[in-house]
Design a protein around this motif. Structure first.
Motif, short mmCIF file in Angstrom:
data_model
loop_
_atom_site.label_atom_id
_atom_site.label_comp_id
_atom_site.label_asym_id
_atom_site.label_seq_id
_atom_site.Cartn_x
_atom_site.Cartn_y
_atom_site.Cartn_z
N GLU A 15 0.83 -1.20 0.00
CA GLU A 15 0.00 0.00 0.00
C GLU A 15 0.87 1.26 0.00
N ILE A 16 1.90 1.28 0.83
CA ILE A 16 2.80 2.45 0.86
C ILE A 16 3.47 2.64 -0.50
N ALA A 17 3.93 1.55 -1.12
CA ALA A 17 4.58 1.67 -2.42
C ALA A 17 3.63 2.26 -3.46
N LEU A 18 2.40 1.82 -3.49
CA LEU A 18 1.42 2.35 -4.43
C LEU A 18 1.17 3.83 -4.18
N LEU A 19 1.03 4.19 -2.92
CA LEU A 19 0.80 5.60 -2.58
C LEU A 19 2.00 6.46 -2.94
N GLU A 20 3.21 5.98 -2.65
CA GLU A 20 4.40 6.75 -2.99
C GLU A 20 4.55 6.92 -4.50
N LYS A 21 4.12 5.92 -5.26
CA LYS A 21 4.19 6.01 -6.72
C LYS A 21 3.03 6.80 -7.32
N GLY A 22 2.08 7.20 -6.48
CA GLY A 22 0.95 7.98 -6.97
C GLY A 22 0.00 7.21 -7.84
N GLN A 23 -0.06 5.89 -7.66
CA GLN A 23 -0.92 5.04 -8.47
C GLN A 23 -2.32 4.94 -7.85
N ALA A 24 -3.32 5.18 -8.66
CA ALA A 24 -4.69 4.98 -8.20
C ALA A 24 -4.93 3.49 -8.04
N PHE A 25 -5.58 3.10 -6.96
CA PHE A 25 -5.89 1.69 -6.76
C PHE A 25 -7.10 1.55 -5.86
N GLU A 26 -7.74 0.41 -5.99
CA GLU A 26 -8.89 0.08 -5.14
C GLU A 26 -8.40 -0.80 -4.00
N ARG A 27 -8.67 -0.35 -2.77
CA ARG A 27 -8.32 -1.14 -1.59
C ARG A 27 -9.48 -2.07 -1.27
N ILE A 28 -9.22 -3.36 -1.24
CA ILE A 28 -10.23 -4.33 -0.84
C ILE A 28 -9.77 -4.92 0.49
N LEU A 29 -10.38 -4.45 1.56
CA LEU A 29 -9.95 -4.83 2.90
C LEU A 29 -10.57 -6.18 3.27
N VAL A 30 -9.71 -7.15 3.56
CA VAL A 30 -10.16 -8.48 3.92
C VAL A 30 -10.50 -8.49 5.42
N PRO A 31 -11.69 -8.93 5.80
CA PRO A 31 -12.08 -8.89 7.22
C PRO A 31 -11.11 -9.67 8.11
N PHE A 32 -10.93 -9.13 9.31
CA PHE A 32 -10.03 -9.75 10.29
C PHE A 32 -10.66 -9.62 11.66
N SER A 33 -10.54 -10.69 12.47
CA SER A 33 -11.00 -10.61 13.85
C SER A 33 -9.93 -11.24 14.74
N GLN A 34 -9.88 -10.80 15.99
CA GLN A 34 -8.88 -11.33 16.91
C GLN A 34 -9.12 -12.81 17.18
N ALA A 35 -10.38 -13.22 17.17
CA ALA A 35 -10.71 -14.61 17.49
C ALA A 35 -10.42 -15.56 16.32
N ARG A 36 -10.71 -15.11 15.09
CA ARG A 36 -10.62 -16.01 13.94
C ARG A 36 -9.56 -15.61 12.94
N GLY A 37 -8.86 -14.51 13.18
CA GLY A 37 -7.89 -14.06 12.21
C GLY A 37 -8.56 -13.70 10.90
N TYR A 38 -8.03 -14.22 9.79
CA TYR A 38 -8.59 -13.91 8.48
C TYR A 38 -9.55 -14.99 7.98
N GLU A 39 -9.98 -15.88 8.87
CA GLU A 39 -10.94 -16.91 8.47
C GLU A 39 -12.37 -16.37 8.57
N PRO A 40 -13.25 -16.71 7.63
CA PRO A 40 -12.97 -17.45 6.39
C PRO A 40 -12.20 -16.58 5.40
N ARG A 41 -11.31 -17.21 4.68
CA ARG A 41 -10.47 -16.49 3.73
C ARG A 41 -11.31 -15.91 2.58
N HIS A 42 -10.88 -14.75 2.11
CA HIS A 42 -11.56 -14.11 1.00
C HIS A 42 -11.41 -14.99 -0.24
N PRO A 43 -12.49 -15.23 -1.00
CA PRO A 43 -12.40 -16.14 -2.15
C PRO A 43 -11.41 -15.68 -3.21
N ALA A 44 -11.27 -14.37 -3.40
CA ALA A 44 -10.31 -13.89 -4.40
C ALA A 44 -8.89 -14.18 -3.96
#
Length: 224
Positions: free
Chosen positions: A17-46
């Motif tokens: 993310e920092i590299a994209l911002l420093e390069k001035g590149q437009a991009f869509e951020r797709i934030l994958v849900p995270f919880s303390q109990a389950r981490g990143y489960e269930p994993r994002h299908p993409a």
């Protein structure tokens, strides 16, 4: 438009993310849900479809899909070369790559042993004591490594002359060490000044603020 799948507390996603911002590149951020109990489960299908390691970051640029922050860094430098985030010259670039690897695999190794500090105490007292011992050992190892990095900054504002991927990677690992209660930077004045300088850059400051917000959200969830 570039799409970046990232986690709120994924160090390696935030590097990209920092590299994209420093390069001035437009991009869509797709934030994958995270919880303390389950981490990143269930994993994002993409993420599952793109990365056999089942991890973020995943970057999609047109018909190209990439994973692994280092591979993504190198692609972004070739596809979007200005501003450059690698130094000029074969030897300088090799040195830059080694510093990125140092951040990701050497400096991060003890930081990993501090991750438990964002979690509730372990119900098994012996297990918690073991965690605490590992944390103290990690802090000692980090002090040695931070001292070495401090020496490397003698005479320069950045690790490779100008801002580079080495600074991005090292910044993220140092930031995680700080948020997890690792050694304070005050005993490493050059490193502390470097860290403060980077925080003043919009890309670095925005990512650091976003991570702090994610920490507050997780902390609030733990106390509900």
């Amino acid at each position: 438009m570039i799409r970046l799948y990232l986690g709120p507390l994924s160090l390696f996603s935030r590097k990209v993310e920092i590299a994209l911002l420093e390069k001035g590149q437009a991009f869509e951020r797709i934030l994958v849900p995270f919880s303390q109990a389950r981490g990143y489960e269930p994993r994002h299908p993409a993420v599952l479809a793109a990365n056999p390691k089942r991890q973020v970051p995943v970057l999609v640029d047109g018909d190209l899909t990439l994973f692994d922050s280092t591979v993504i860094f190198e692609y972004l430098e070739e596809a979007y070369p200005r501003p450059a985030l690698y130094p000029v010259g074969v030897h300088a670039r090799a040195h830059c790559r080694l510093l990125e690897l140092t951040a990701d695999e050497i400096l991060f190794a003890p930081v990993r042993n501090l991750l438990y500090r964002t979690e509730p105490p372990h119900p098994d007292a012996a297990r918690q004591a073991e965690r605490d011992r590992a944390g103290l050992e990690a802090e000692s190892a980090l002090r040695d490594q931070l001292a070495e990095l401090d020496k490397r900054l003698a005479g320069g504002d950045f690790f490779c002359g100008d801002l580079s991927v080495a600074d991005i990677a090292l910044f993220m690992t140092v930031l995680f060490a700080q948020r997890l209660g690792g050694p304070a930077l005050e005993k490493f004045p050059r490193l502390a000044a470097w860290y403060a300088r980077l925080l003043q850059r919009p890309a670095f400051g925005a990512v650091a603020a976003d991570i702090a917000a994610a920490d507050r959200e997780l902390s609030a969830a733990l106390h509900r």
